[in-house]
Design an enzyme around this catalytic site. Structure first.
Site, PDB file in Angstrom:
ATOM      1  CG  ASN A  66     -91.966  46.448  25.852  1.00 29.73           C
ATOM      2  OD1 ASN A  66     -91.705  47.348  26.326  1.00 29.73           O
ATOM      3  ND2 ASN A  66     -91.718  45.060  26.369  1.00 29.73           N
ATOM      4  CG  ASP A  78     -93.585  46.516  33.664  1.00 29.93           C
ATOM      5  OD1 ASP A  78     -93.967  45.329  33.489  1.00 29.93           O
ATOM      6  OD2 ASP A  78     -92.220  46.682  33.209  1.00 29.93           O
ATOM      7  CG  LEU A 105     -80.986  38.150  36.788  1.00 27.60           C
ATOM      8  CD1 LEU A 105     -80.019  37.120  37.023  1.00 27.60           C
ATOM      9  CD2 LEU A 105     -81.041  39.133  37.788  1.00 27.60           C
ATOM     10  CG  ASP A 156     -73.658  42.195  26.563  1.00 27.92           C
ATOM     11  OD1 ASP A 156     -73.610  41.387  27.423  1.00 27.92           O
ATOM     12  OD2 ASP A 156     -73.839  42.287  25.329  1.00 27.92           O
ATOM     13  NE  ARG A 164     -74.523  39.030  25.501  1.00 24.58           N
ATOM     14  CZ  ARG A 164     -75.323  39.537  24.210  1.00 24.58           C
ATOM     15  NH1 ARG A 164     -75.623  38.477  23.381  1.00 24.58           N
ATOM     16  NH2 ARG A 164     -75.515  40.711  24.142  1.00 24.58           N
ATOM     17  N   GLY A 199     -83.174  38.308  29.391  1.00 26.27           N
ATOM     18  CA  GLY A 199     -81.642  38.208  28.838  1.00 26.27           C
ATOM     19  C   GLY A 199     -80.707  37.497  29.320  1.00 26.27           C
ATOM     20  N   GLY A 208     -80.859  36.240  32.466  1.00 32.16           N
ATOM     21  CA  GLY A 208     -81.091  34.937  33.182  1.00 32.16           C
ATOM     22  C   GLY A 208     -81.531  33.829  32.357  1.00 32.16           C
ATOM     23  CD  GLU A 212     -91.412  42.153  29.748  1.00 32.86           C
ATOM     24  OE1 GLU A 212     -91.274  42.844  30.655  1.00 32.86           O
ATOM     25  OE2 GLU A 212     -90.867  42.480  28.628  1.00 32.86           O
TER      26      GLU A 212
END
Length: 406
Positions: free
Chosen positions: A9, A148, A207, A281, A283, A328, A330, A379
């Site tokens: 990937n 995809d 997300l 990010d 966070r 990540g 979500g 995936e």
């Protein structure tokens, strides 16, 4: 152990890899070994294996991507022992209107896929670089492209159309949808876990640094937020999401910003990073929103756009039975899940705070009219499964037939 399936990937700055037992891939969704090369174009690239601390690696700055692939190949060679690599499966972001099933790649197919690079410039060229190199070095080893865009081939015609000229439609300018490998996995995992409820009116919120929604009926894609390119729909880490095209015309005609710079703005300098001026990010922005108004504004718009699109998609589905968070953000960000669900409480959604904080599989209360789930995506397993099916039975997949609407 049977022959192995290697999954690659490839992104612009990282390559994820996973090794699956081809004989058991249908029954075992966990890889035998996986990880990634991170920071390929940066000053400190690392090799990350699951369960092992990242280790720094040296990459030739004149060809870092080629070096990263070589490093992975050496580590795979050491890991596989006496077992043969049966095929390599590649996540390829865009298959256009022709390729929607897993496809064996040859020189002709590779040339076709290069024509889609402008539609997915962040990912398409890097996957194709890996495929090209492996076709040259291991021509006997099947290279399988898994798209995809493929899962969204079931979109109704009205969802594919764009409100521009008919001639543009005939040239293939339409809504394709993305994150299809993730959504295909969700269609399997949610059905396994929730049965008939998942087969009803389901929305999956993928997300991550990229973000989109997919509305499903009977586990098939019938609506999605990304369209002709991966810029459409939700606000993302560095991408705009849906944007008034008049704003772009203004930037180019009045402010005289060159086309290349507009592209950089849309893909790399917008979204959470662009609005906050701090980070892409969530966070980081959550840690600073109490003292940084721009961080607070960026997060507020991020949530608002998700809520607006969820409402619109619910209308398109005629209601909602199940909402699943994945990828990540979500899967891991309890605060943003809470804010999204709070703003959707008018729909009868009721969040269980304890289940949400502990990342439960179900984070809604029993009284909630809509089941809210958290379902990790996979995936790589989808790519391995489809490649294994194709190599074992080439009649069930191959070069996708052109869409009847093409």
């Amino acid at each position: 152990m049977s022959d192995l399936i290697l999954v690659l990937n490839c992104g612009s700055s990282s390559i994820k890899f996973a090794l699956f037992d081809g004989g058991r891939v249908r029954f075992n969704r966990m890889p035998l070994w996986n990880g990634k090369v991170n920071g390929i174009t940066g000053p400190c690239p690392t090799f990350d294996e699951t369960g092992i601390a990242p280790s720094p690696i040296a990459l030739d700055p004149s060809a870092p991507y080629h070096e990263a692939l070589t490093h992975i190949a050496k580590r795979v060679q050491a890991r596989r022992g006496d077992h043969r690599i049966r095929a390599i499966a590649h996540r390829v972001v865009h298959g256009g209107s022709r390729y929607f099933q897993p496809t064996l790649v040859n020189a002709e197919v590779l040339a076709d896929l290069r024509s889609f690079i402008p539609l997915a410039p962040l990912h398409q060229p890097f996957a194709l670089e890996a495929i090209e190199r492996l076709l040259e070095e291991r021509p006997e080893l099947p290279q399988v492209a898994c798209f995809d865009t493929g899962f969204h081939h079931t979109l109704p015609r009205v969802e594919q159309m764009l409100p521009i000229s008919w001639e543009a439609w005939e040239r293939g300018i339409r809504r394709y949808g993305f994150h299809g490998l993730s959504y295909e996995y969700q269609s399997i995992a949610l059905a396994d876990r929730y049965g008939d409820r998942a087969r009803g009116r389901t929305i999956v919120a993928h997300l991550g640094s990229g973000a989109s929604l997919c509305g499903m009926r009977d586990l098939r894609s019938v609506a999605t937020t990304m369209g002709f390119s991966a810029l459409d729909g939700l606000m993302m880490g560095t991408r705009t999401g849906a944007l008034d095209p008049g704003a772009l015309l203004y930037l180019m005609e009045i402010e005289k910003i060159p086309l290349h710079d507009v592209g950089q703005l849309l893909y790399h300098k917008s979204g959470l990073l662009g609005l906050s001026g701090i980070s892409s990010d969530p966070r980081v922005l959550l840690d600073r929103e109490a003292t940084e108004p721009r961080a607070r504004d960026a997060l507020a718009l991020y949530v608002r756009r998700i809520v607006r699109e969820l409402g619109a998609m619910t209308a398109a589905l005629g209601g909602l039975d199940l909402l699943a968070f994945t990828a990540g953000v979500g899967e891991h960000n309890t605060i943003l899940r809470e804010r999204i669900c709070q703003d959707l409480s008018f729909m009868g959604i009721e969040l269980d705070p304890e289940a949400n904080s502990s990342h439960g599989a179900v984070i809604s209360t029993q009284q909630s009219s809509i089941l809210i789930a958290v379902e990790p995506t996979n995936e790589e397993w989808i790519a391995a499964l489809r490649a294994n099916d194709l190599i074992g039975n080439p009649d069930v997949a191959g070069i996708g037939n052109p869409s009847q609407d093409a």
